[in-house]
Structures are given as structure tokens and as C-alpha cells.
Design a protein around this motif. Structure first.
Motif, PDB file in Angstrom:
ATOM      1  N   ALA A   1     -48.822  23.598 -10.347  1.00 35.85           N
ATOM      2  CA  ALA A   1     -48.657  22.532 -11.341  1.00 35.85           C
ATOM      3  C   ALA A   1     -47.674  22.952 -12.426  1.00 35.85           C
ATOM      4  N   ASP A   2     -47.690  24.243 -12.774  1.00 36.35           N
ATOM      5  CA  ASP A   2     -46.783  24.758 -13.803  1.00 36.35           C
ATOM      6  C   ASP A   2     -45.324  24.632 -13.352  1.00 36.35           C
ATOM      7  N   GLY A   3     -45.056  25.086 -12.133  1.00 40.84           N
ATOM      8  CA  GLY A   3     -43.691  25.034 -11.615  1.00 40.84           C
ATOM      9  C   GLY A   3     -43.207  23.620 -11.379  1.00 40.84           C
ATOM     10  N   GLN A   4     -44.065  22.776 -10.839  1.00 41.23           N
ATOM     11  CA  GLN A   4     -43.679  21.396 -10.563  1.00 41.23           C
ATOM     12  C   GLN A   4     -43.407  20.617 -11.851  1.00 41.23           C
ATOM     13  N   LYS A   5     -44.101  20.980 -12.931  1.00 42.32           N
ATOM     14  CA  LYS A   5     -43.840  20.329 -14.219  1.00 42.32           C
ATOM     15  C   LYS A   5     -42.457  20.705 -14.745  1.00 42.32           C
ATOM     16  N   ILE A   6     -42.070  21.961 -14.567  1.00 36.61           N
ATOM     17  CA  ILE A   6     -40.732  22.388 -14.990  1.00 36.61           C
ATOM     18  C   ILE A   6     -39.669  21.633 -14.206  1.00 36.61           C
ATOM     19  N   ILE A   7     -39.902  21.457 -12.920  1.00 38.67           N
ATOM     20  CA  ILE A   7     -38.977  20.693 -12.084  1.00 38.67           C
ATOM     21  C   ILE A   7     -38.827  19.269 -12.618  1.00 38.67           C
ATOM     22  N   GLU A   8     -39.940  18.637 -12.927  1.00 36.63           N
ATOM     23  CA  GLU A   8     -39.898  17.261 -13.439  1.00 36.63           C
ATOM     24  C   GLU A   8     -39.264  17.196 -14.822  1.00 36.63           C
ATOM     25  N   ASP A   9     -39.587  18.152 -15.680  1.00 37.21           N
ATOM     26  CA  ASP A   9     -39.054  18.159 -17.043  1.00 37.21           C
ATOM     27  C   ASP A   9     -37.538  18.327 -17.067  1.00 37.21           C
ATOM     28  N   ASN A  10     -36.976  18.878 -15.998  1.00 38.64           N
ATOM     29  CA  ASN A  10     -35.533  19.105 -15.938  1.00 38.64           C
ATOM     30  C   ASN A  10     -34.792  18.047 -15.125  1.00 38.64           C
ATOM     31  N   GLY A  11     -35.443  16.911 -14.889  1.00 36.35           N
ATOM     32  CA  GLY A  11     -34.755  15.778 -14.299  1.00 36.35           C
ATOM     33  C   GLY A  11     -34.769  15.701 -12.791  1.00 36.35           C
ATOM     34  N   TYR A  12     -35.640  16.487 -12.149  1.00 42.01           N
ATOM     35  CA  TYR A  12     -35.759  16.445 -10.697  1.00 42.01           C
ATOM     36  C   TYR A  12     -37.109  15.832 -10.322  1.00 42.01           C
ATOM     37  N   ILE A  13     -37.310  15.574  -9.049  1.00 35.47           N
ATOM     38  CA  ILE A  13     -38.525  14.896  -8.608  1.00 35.47           C
ATOM     39  C   ILE A  13     -39.451  15.908  -7.950  1.00 35.47           C
ATOM     40  N   PRO A  14     -40.636  16.137  -8.525  1.00 32.70           N
ATOM     41  CA  PRO A  14     -41.575  17.096  -7.933  1.00 32.70           C
ATOM     42  C   PRO A  14     -42.106  16.592  -6.600  1.00 32.70           C
ATOM     43  N   VAL A  15     -42.538  17.522  -5.759  1.00 35.35           N
ATOM     44  CA  VAL A  15     -43.042  17.146  -4.437  1.00 35.35           C
ATOM     45  C   VAL A  15     -44.559  17.223  -4.348  1.00 35.35           C
ATOM     46  N   ASP A  16     -45.201  17.806  -5.361  1.00 32.31           N
ATOM     47  CA  ASP A  16     -46.661  17.915  -5.333  1.00 32.31           C
ATOM     48  C   ASP A  16     -47.209  17.692  -6.737  1.00 32.31           C
ATOM     49  N   GLU A  17     -47.463  16.430  -7.058  1.00 35.85           N
ATOM     50  CA  GLU A  17     -47.964  16.105  -8.392  1.00 35.85           C
ATOM     51  C   GLU A  17     -49.442  16.442  -8.552  1.00 35.85           C
ATOM     52  N   GLY A  18     -50.107  16.802  -7.453  1.00 29.10           N
ATOM     53  CA  GLY A  18     -51.516  17.180  -7.526  1.00 29.10           C
ATOM     54  C   GLY A  18     -51.740  18.670  -7.378  1.00 29.10           C
ATOM     55  N   ALA A  19     -50.705  19.457  -7.613  1.00 31.83           N
ATOM     56  CA  ALA A  19     -50.798  20.906  -7.431  1.00 31.83           C
ATOM     57  C   ALA A  19     -51.749  21.544  -8.442  1.00 31.83           C
ATOM     58  N   SER A  20     -52.308  22.684  -8.057  1.00 30.30           N
ATOM     59  CA  SER A  20     -53.208  23.432  -8.943  1.00 30.30           C
ATOM     60  C   SER A  20     -52.404  24.315  -9.885  1.00 30.30           C
ATOM     61  N   ALA A  21     -53.063  24.754 -10.949  1.00 28.02           N
ATOM     62  CA  ALA A  21     -52.416  25.641 -11.916  1.00 28.02           C
ATOM     63  C   ALA A  21     -52.112  26.993 -11.274  1.00 28.02           C
ATOM     64  N   TYR A  22     -51.084  27.645 -11.767  1.00 32.90           N
ATOM     65  CA  TYR A  22     -50.671  28.948 -11.240  1.00 32.90           C
ATOM     66  C   TYR A  22     -51.664  30.036 -11.621  1.00 32.90           C
ATOM     67  N   GLN A  23     -51.946  30.898 -10.658  1.00 30.37           N
ATOM     68  CA  GLN A  23     -52.755  32.083 -10.906  1.00 30.37           C
ATOM     69  C   GLN A  23     -51.997  33.290 -10.369  1.00 30.37           C
ATOM     70  N   ALA A  24     -51.674  34.219 -11.250  1.00 34.24           N
ATOM     71  CA  ALA A  24     -50.878  35.382 -10.863  1.00 34.24           C
ATOM     72  C   ALA A  24     -51.656  36.298  -9.931  1.00 34.24           C
ATOM     73  N   SER A  25     -50.938  36.897  -9.001  1.00 33.03           N
ATOM     74  CA  SER A  25     -51.527  37.893  -8.108  1.00 33.03           C
ATOM     75  C   SER A  25     -51.323  39.278  -8.723  1.00 33.03           C
ATOM     76  N   ASN A  26     -51.680  40.299  -7.976  1.00 32.55           N
ATOM     77  CA  ASN A  26     -51.493  41.671  -8.448  1.00 32.55           C
ATOM     78  C   ASN A  26     -50.153  42.257  -8.014  1.00 32.55           C
ATOM     79  N   ALA A  27     -49.305  41.420  -7.441  1.00 36.03           N
ATOM     80  CA  ALA A  27     -48.029  41.904  -6.915  1.00 36.03           C
ATOM     81  C   ALA A  27     -47.114  42.387  -8.033  1.00 36.03           C
ATOM     82  N   LYS A  28     -46.261  43.355  -7.689  1.00 40.66           N
ATOM     83  CA  LYS A  28     -45.244  43.864  -8.602  1.00 40.66           C
ATOM     84  C   LYS A  28     -43.936  44.017  -7.836  1.00 40.66           C
ATOM     85  N   GLY A  29     -42.828  44.048  -8.583  1.00 39.08           N
ATOM     86  CA  GLY A  29     -41.557  44.298  -7.921  1.00 39.08           C
ATOM     87  C   GLY A  29     -40.448  43.373  -8.372  1.00 39.08           C
TER      88      GLY A  29
END
Length: 293
Positions: free
Chosen positions: A154-182
Motif C-alpha cells: 500500500a505504501d509503494g502503490q500510494k507513491i505511484i499514485e501520488d506521482n501521477g501514475y495508475i496503481p495496480v493494487d489499490e487493496g494492497a497491504s501495508a509494507y512490513q520490512a524483512s530482515n534482509a540486508k544488502g
């Protein structure tokens, strides 16, 4: 023979404009009288060009092969920004760009009566639409997967919409970070890169353990470099071709975007039909008088 316009040339044109001599746009007829049309197209490998020629029927099939019928008289630009600068500096020019990159330096014309806008893309009245894809290889790192999850959240799709593009998943869940690094290298389409940079900017605050670098090239390079492994994630402003997916990569649509047909702000042309656009870019129509009469 096609003329190639680079960023360096546009910079030189801008300097010429500032000193007040040789500005082609200042002497042109703004899309009126008998002025010749200056056709601006993108380079081979551009996803925007690939989508544009397909959507307007400029790509035709001959002997089982798809052939790009863009006129040889077209001036070739190598990025969205160069295309916009080129059209802004020539009152008789016509070109095309990502709708999300449109600003007031140029004018988008209506196509078949529909204004180029996000709302009209959503309601289906503006039909010149293509996908923004990311390209993923057979093996994607945990860090790259985490960034993909952010884009599709939902976080990423909102940025897409806020910048004038059309999101593909308006029902997406909020982002949850993993433990990945790099580190993640993303590269490809100059049409996708502006919104990708916005996504990276926000992502760097949401997950400080992963660094994402964006390299702007073109859609074809975005695919081939993902195949080769020099990009962790590619960017393509078109659908992937069969011979590309056969190499083990897949496209994932992160947004939709219109393609705006643009003219100089001085142009008297406000609307074109699909057939007129095709006629201009194939070289059949070469004078603005054939459009405005």
C-alpha cells in the motif's frame, strides 16, 4: 536518415536560446500555415517507442515479422527529458512521452477527443496506455525481494499514485520490512525511472538496511541486463517479448501509464485522431496545414 538528439545537444540548444539567436522555436509557425512537421521519436530499445508504435498501428506485420514504420525523417531522442526539451525548443515539433512525466513545458494533445489524464486512463476514455513493469530473474536476492514487496505494498502503490501514475493494487497491504540486508541495482526504462527514484527515496526511510541504486538506460537494456545479472531488477515500460521471457526473466506490472502525444506550447493543434498520429509518424503527413485545414 534519422537524426539523433542527445542530452548534450539539448544543452547546447538551451544556451543558444538564452543568447537569443538561432532559436528554431521562435521562428516556427506553431503548427499552423504550411510549416513542416518536425517528428520526434525515441531510440530503438525504448519501451515507450515500442508501446507507442504498437498502440498507434505504426508497427506493421510483413512476412511474419513486425516492422517499425516510423519515418526515416524522424529526429531520435534518447530519453524522456531530451524528448520534452526537443519539443519545447521547436514550435513545429511533435513527440510522445510518459503521461506521468508531463509538465507545462510542452502541451499534450487530445487523442480521439479524450484528454491525456490519469482520470481518463482510469475510466477508459484515453486508450493510449501501457504497463510499467519490473523485470525479475530466476534468482532474486532477499534484498531485491524486499524492495519488490515495498513497491507492491500500500505504501509503494500510494507513491505511484501520488506521482501521477495508475496503481495496480489499490487493496494492497501495508509494507512490513524483512530482515534482509544488502544492495539492489535497478536499471532500465527512462520512463519508469522517475517514479522508481521516488519509490527508492521513500523505501530508504522505511528500510535502512538495504541500499537501492537506480540506473537509467532503456527497456531493452533493462531486460538484457537482468538476464545477464548486472541488474537485480530491470525496468521496462512495455510488455516483455516472448524471446525475452524465454531467457528466464518475467515481468511484473507495478503501475499503468498513459503515453501523451506532445506538441510545442505555441502550437495551434490541440487534438489529433489516432489515424492522424499514425500518418504523421509514418511520414505520410508532413505539413501542419494538412492537419489544421
Amino acid at each position: 536518415m534519422k537524426k539523433f538528439i542527445s542530452f548534450a545537444l539539448i544543452a547546447a540548444m538551451a544556451v543558444t536560446t538564452l543568447v537569443g539567436c538561432g532559436n528554431k522555436g521562435a521562428k516556427a509557425d506553431g503548427g499552423s500555415s504550411d510549416a513542416a512537421i518536425t517528428v520526434m521519436s525515441r531510440e530503438d530499445g525504448s519501451g515507450t517507442r515500442g508501446a507507442f508504435i504498437e498502440l498507434f498501428g505504426i508497427e506493421e506485420e510483413e512476412n511474419g515479422e513486425k516492422v517499425d514504420k516510423t519515418t526515416d525523417e524522424a529526429s531520435i531522442t534518447n530519453s524522456t527529458s531530451v524528448m520534452m526539451s526537443s519539443v519545447a525548443n521547436d514550435a513545429n515539433a511533435i513527440g510522445y512521452i510518459s503521461l506521468g512525466s508531463l509538465n507545462d513545458t510542452v502541451k499534450a494533445v487530445k487523442i480521439d477527443g479524450a484528454e491525456a489524464s490519469v482520470d481518463n486512463v482510469k475510466n477508459g476514455s484515453y486508450k493510449v496506455v501501457r504497463p510499467f513493469n519490473i523485470v525479475l530473474g530466476k534468482k532474486t536476492s532477499d534484498a531485491a525481494n524486499d524492495f519488490v514487496n515495498y513497491i507492491m505494498s500500500a505504501d509503494g502503490q500510494k507513491i505511484i499514485e501520488d506521482n501521477g501514475y495508475i496503481p495496480v493494487d489499490e487493496g494492497a497491504s501495508a509494507y512490513q520490512a524483512s530482515n534482509a540486508k544488502g544492495k539492489v541495482v535497478v536499471g532500465g526504462s527512462s520512463s519508469v525511472s522517475p517514479v522508481m527514484e521516488k519509490l527508492v527515496e521513500a523505501y530508504s526511510k522505511a528500510n535502512t538496511n538495504i541500499q537501492v541504486d537506480v540506473q537509467t538506460t532503456d527497456s531493452t537494456t533493462g531486460v538484457s541486463s537482468t538476464v545477464e545479472g548486472s541488474y537485480d531488477i530491470g525496468m521496462a515500460s512495455r510488455d516483455l517479448k516472448d524471446d525475452e521471457t524465454a531467457q528466464g526473466v518475467e515481468g511484473k506490472t507495478i503501475a499503468k501509464d498513459g503515453i501523451a502525444v506532445i506538441v510545442n506550447n505555441e502550437s495551434s493543434v490541440d487534438e489529433l485522431s489516432t489515424d492522424q498520429v499514425k500518418s504523421i509518424f509514418t511520414g505520410e503527413t508532413t505539413s501542419w496545414s494538412d492537419i489544421t485545414k
